[in-house]
Write an enzyme that holds these catalytic residues in place. Sequence first.
Site, short mmCIF file in Angstrom:
data_model
loop_
_atom_site.label_atom_id
_atom_site.label_comp_id
_atom_site.label_asym_id
_atom_site.label_seq_id
_atom_site.Cartn_x
_atom_site.Cartn_y
_atom_site.Cartn_z
CE LYS A 1 -17.33 -5.37 -3.82
NZ LYS A 1 -16.01 -5.66 -3.24
CG ASP B 1 -1.85 -1.13 1.39
OD1 ASP B 1 -3.06 -0.93 1.34
OD2 ASP B 1 -1.36 -2.28 1.54
CD GLU C 1 -7.05 2.99 2.27
OE1 GLU C 1 -6.80 2.42 1.22
OE2 GLU C 1 -7.56 2.42 3.25
CG ASP D 1 -12.86 2.30 -0.32
OD1 ASP D 1 -11.82 1.82 -0.83
OD2 ASP D 1 -13.05 2.37 0.90
CB THR E 1 -5.51 -4.20 2.23
OG1 THR E 1 -5.53 -2.85 1.78
CG2 THR E 1 -4.11 -4.52 2.71
NE ARG F 1 -18.64 -0.71 0.57
CZ ARG F 1 -17.58 -1.51 0.47
NH1 ARG F 1 -17.51 -2.41 -0.49
NH2 ARG F 1 -16.57 -1.40 1.31
CG ASP G 1 -7.98 2.26 -2.03
OD1 ASP G 1 -6.93 1.82 -1.53
OD2 ASP G 1 -9.12 1.90 -1.69
CG HIS H 1 -15.27 -4.44 4.50
ND1 HIS H 1 -14.16 -4.54 3.73
CD2 HIS H 1 -14.84 -4.21 5.76
CE1 HIS H 1 -13.08 -4.39 4.49
NE2 HIS H 1 -13.47 -4.19 5.72
CB ILE I 1 -3.53 -2.09 -2.08
CG1 ILE I 1 -2.12 -2.17 -2.69
CG2 ILE I 1 -4.18 -3.48 -2.09
CD1 ILE I 1 -1.22 -3.26 -2.09
CG ASP I 2 -10.57 -0.84 -3.09
OD1 ASP I 2 -10.79 -0.69 -1.88
OD2 ASP I 2 -11.46 -1.06 -3.93
#
Length: 355
Positions: free
Chosen positions: A260, A48, A71, A287, A146, A274, A141, A233, A143-144
């Site tokens: 996604k 990250d 982030e 995100d 993680t 979500r 971000d 989440h 690494i989205d």
Amino acid sequence: MSTSLSIEKQVAIFAVRRACLLTSSVFNKLVKNETLTKEDKSPVTVGDYAAQAVVNTILKRAFPHDPIVGEEDADDLKRDPILTKRVVELANEALQSDLVLGEMPEWGIGPGQEKSTEDLLSAIDQGNHLGGHNGRFWTLDPIDGTKGFLRGGQYAVCLALIVDANVKLGVIGCPNLPCNPSDPDGEKGCIFVAVHGQGAQQMSLSGANPTPVVIPEIPSGSLNFLESVEAAHSDHSFNERVSNILSISRTPTRMDSQAKYCCLARGDGGVYLRMPTKAGYKEKIWDHAPGTVLIEEAGGTVTDSRGLPLNFGLGKTLGENYGVIAARRDIHGKVLDAVQQAKAIEEGEIDQAKI
Ligand SMILES: Nc1ncnc2c1ncn2[C@@H]1O[C@H](COP(=O)(O)OS(=O)(=O)O)[C@@H](OP(=O)(O)O)[C@H]1O
Ligand SMILES: [Mg+2]
Ligand SMILES: [Mg+2]
Ligand SMILES: [Mg+2]
């Protein structure tokens, strides 16, 4: 800023690409062989930090006046000299690899462009902008997903350009996503790019084979949900209730990260839903910004669970937006209605037996 954002798009793709090569190499060198220490694995990995250092270095060279909402910050990293050394090595390796066609040495990349520890820590901290309603800024971000990264699943390097609270450009690099969904064991690693008003594209990590991305029509009997892997989440049982209301029989696809949104954009899944699992969690702009412009440009709609547009002008979070619904334009309304019904059932307003 050119109105076509052609330079911004090119720089963003190259920056995301270098960060993806870095994260893949971190996975192969450190995660797969379990040489990451426990401290490295939580809550933020060397990957990250190093990926944020790489992308911010390139953005700051190409667009020195653009603020960045990233982030990560380097506060914890600065207290850990061993981790810092690793991050510096990895970032330098990624920044110094050979230039490919279209990349410019002026962006601080290519052989011989070694950066000092100070330069790289400062690059990470240049992601300290707070966002807001006015002007132009990037959001990153590095690494989205993680957790997906650590388990060898899906994760994404995500970058967006926001101008006056509107997402104008989004680039999502997915190093582990199959290029062709019907050949899951074939080539992996793709980048999705969308520019507001100019459509969406998918290309391989090398930049080859750019192809337009349009959400295909999916017969209602074949619809399925795309949802988070982590039960913390997003509320899986709520999604199941909405699926029942919509008579969806296919099992949901669980996947980490904004991959996604990428799958939805190319029809590899029908609805991204979500819902928060705990009161008070505010979704972060990094995100959802790249995913939102990708879906809109591929023919979809993204709103919160009340049907309101996501608000990217309130700072680092989406503020009062509650949950996210993304789907092709013609079915989004149906999903929104089903979400409202499911909420009413949850709140005891509708007797389920009457539905
Ligand atoms: N409690 C809670 N509720 C909702 N969202 C949360 C929560 N905690 C964290 N996050 C954010 O979720 C991001 C990852 O989302 P995903 O859809 O990839 O979820 S998951 O990885 O499948 O769990 C993840 O992004 P990364 O930190 O970049 O991995 C977080 O920003
Ligand atoms: Mg994230
Ligand atoms: Mg992240
Ligand atoms: Mg995180």
